[in-house]
Write a protein that holds these residues in place. Sequence first.
Motif, short mmCIF file in Angstrom:
data_model
loop_
_atom_site.label_atom_id
_atom_site.label_comp_id
_atom_site.label_asym_id
_atom_site.label_seq_id
_atom_site.Cartn_x
_atom_site.Cartn_y
_atom_site.Cartn_z
N PHE A 110 0.64 -1.22 0.29
CA PHE A 110 0.27 0.35 0.29
C PHE A 110 0.84 1.15 0.06
N PHE A 111 1.30 1.99 -0.74
CA PHE A 111 1.82 3.10 -1.09
C PHE A 111 1.79 4.50 -0.49
N LEU A 112 2.31 4.58 0.25
CA LEU A 112 2.18 6.51 1.38
C LEU A 112 2.38 7.38 0.01
N LYS A 113 2.65 7.10 -0.55
CA LYS A 113 3.03 8.27 -1.36
C LYS A 113 3.58 8.22 -2.88
N LYS A 114 3.39 8.85 -4.23
CA LYS A 114 4.45 8.30 -5.29
C LYS A 114 5.89 7.25 -5.33
N SER A 115 5.16 6.44 -6.17
CA SER A 115 7.29 5.45 -5.87
C SER A 115 7.62 5.15 -6.99
N THR A 116 8.08 4.65 -7.18
CA THR A 116 8.74 3.78 -8.43
C THR A 116 9.19 2.33 -7.49
N ILE A 117 8.29 1.35 -8.73
CA ILE A 117 8.72 0.05 -8.71
C ILE A 117 9.29 -0.91 -9.98
N GLY A 118 9.64 -1.34 -9.90
CA GLY A 118 10.39 -2.33 -11.14
C GLY A 118 9.77 -4.06 -11.16
N LEU A 119 8.82 -4.59 -11.96
CA LEU A 119 8.08 -5.81 -12.31
C LEU A 119 9.29 -6.18 -12.88
N ILE A 120 9.17 -7.63 -13.09
CA ILE A 120 9.65 -8.94 -14.12
C ILE A 120 8.33 -9.80 -14.95
N PRO A 121 7.52 -9.63 -15.41
CA PRO A 121 5.96 -10.11 -15.49
C PRO A 121 6.28 -12.30 -16.29
N GLU A 122 7.92 -12.03 -17.10
CA GLU A 122 8.34 -13.35 -17.57
C GLU A 122 9.28 -14.24 -16.18
N GLN A 146 0.76 5.89 -7.36
CA GLN A 146 0.13 7.21 -6.22
C GLN A 146 -0.05 6.81 -5.01
N TYR A 147 0.52 8.12 -4.83
CA TYR A 147 -0.51 7.94 -3.13
C TYR A 147 -2.00 6.23 -3.03
N GLY A 148 -1.71 5.25 -2.06
CA GLY A 148 -3.57 5.27 -2.02
C GLY A 148 -3.33 3.87 -3.16
N ASP A 149 -2.31 3.83 -3.78
CA ASP A 149 -2.77 2.38 -5.03
C ASP A 149 -2.42 1.88 -3.96
N PHE A 150 -2.82 0.15 -4.53
CA PHE A 150 -2.47 -1.29 -3.77
C PHE A 150 -1.93 -2.12 -4.82
N LEU A 151 -0.58 -2.84 -4.70
CA LEU A 151 -0.38 -3.79 -5.52
C LEU A 151 -0.28 -5.36 -4.89
N TYR A 152 -0.51 -6.30 -5.57
CA TYR A 152 -0.39 -7.14 -4.71
C TYR A 152 0.49 -8.19 -6.09
N ILE A 153 1.91 -9.19 -5.01
CA ILE A 153 3.29 -9.37 -5.35
C ILE A 153 3.12 -11.26 -5.06
N PRO A 154 2.78 -11.49 -5.87
CA PRO A 154 2.19 -12.99 -5.29
C PRO A 154 3.87 -13.64 -4.98
N ALA A 155 3.88 -14.84 -4.34
CA ALA A 155 5.65 -15.71 -4.90
C ALA A 155 5.83 -15.68 -6.17
N GLY A 156 7.29 -15.99 -6.35
CA GLY A 156 7.51 -16.02 -7.48
C GLY A 156 7.20 -15.01 -8.76
N THR A 157 7.26 -13.47 -8.19
CA THR A 157 6.91 -12.17 -8.67
C THR A 157 8.33 -11.90 -8.79
N MET A 158 9.09 -11.81 -9.84
CA MET A 158 10.35 -10.78 -10.53
C MET A 158 10.33 -8.92 -9.41
N HIS A 159 10.82 -8.64 -8.42
CA HIS A 159 10.84 -6.78 -8.31
C HIS A 159 11.49 -7.18 -7.63
N ALA A 160 11.54 -4.97 -8.50
CA ALA A 160 12.11 -4.10 -7.40
C ALA A 160 11.97 -2.94 -6.43
N ILE A 161 11.36 -2.85 -5.48
CA ILE A 161 11.25 -1.32 -4.77
C ILE A 161 12.07 -0.02 -5.52
#
Length: 208
Positions: A110-122, A146-161
């Motif tokens: 749950f994001f508390l301000k505008k942020s940056t993330i990266g996902l690798i979907p494959e 953005q503030y208030g956005d919600f993102l679900y990261i299931p196990a196995g998802t390649m990612h970076a904050i």
Amino acid sequence: MILKTIPKIREMIWGDRELGKLFGAKSEKPVGEVWLLSDHPLITTEVQTLSGKTLHINSVLESFNLNIERFPILLKLISAKEWLSIQVHPDDSFARKIEKEPWGKTECWFFLKKSTIGLIPEKINPDELPLKPDKIKKRLKILHPQYGDFLYIPAGTMHAIGPESMLIEIQQSSDLTYRVYDWERGRDLHIEKAVLVSKNVNIDNLIY
């Protein structure tokens, strides 16, 4: 029963010195995480009753007759000034079989301000080894929640904050993390396990 948690800080090289000041850190090192509620052996928080009595979180499990190894949910405040590693977490089956841990790590943010993330979907396939840093970085799909956005990261998802991000992380009680790239910081990587656990994901299904 109303309980107040007692947060604990965790210093991280990618963290935020202002966050440390806010939570009374005695060290000048950057603080990346504040563990708000945890029964994990790495960092265990305590809870406090309205009368001021301090309890171990296991006492809460006993009060509700919950016969589990530890409290299954872990809550963190994360503040990043730099990129975290590109990483992936195992699911429950892999964690139990290979790591002898009760759970893997599915999480949500749950994001508390505008942020940056990266996902690798494959998913990463074994025929891509050895992984080339430039290639793995180019595969990151950059998002700016953005503030208030919600993102679900299931196990196995390649990612970076990414940098200048702040969020609440709600996750399974696990610290199993397999890094594939760490921006030349020199920390250990866990490529073989990361390849085994990575999965294909549909980014559109992760955003709420």
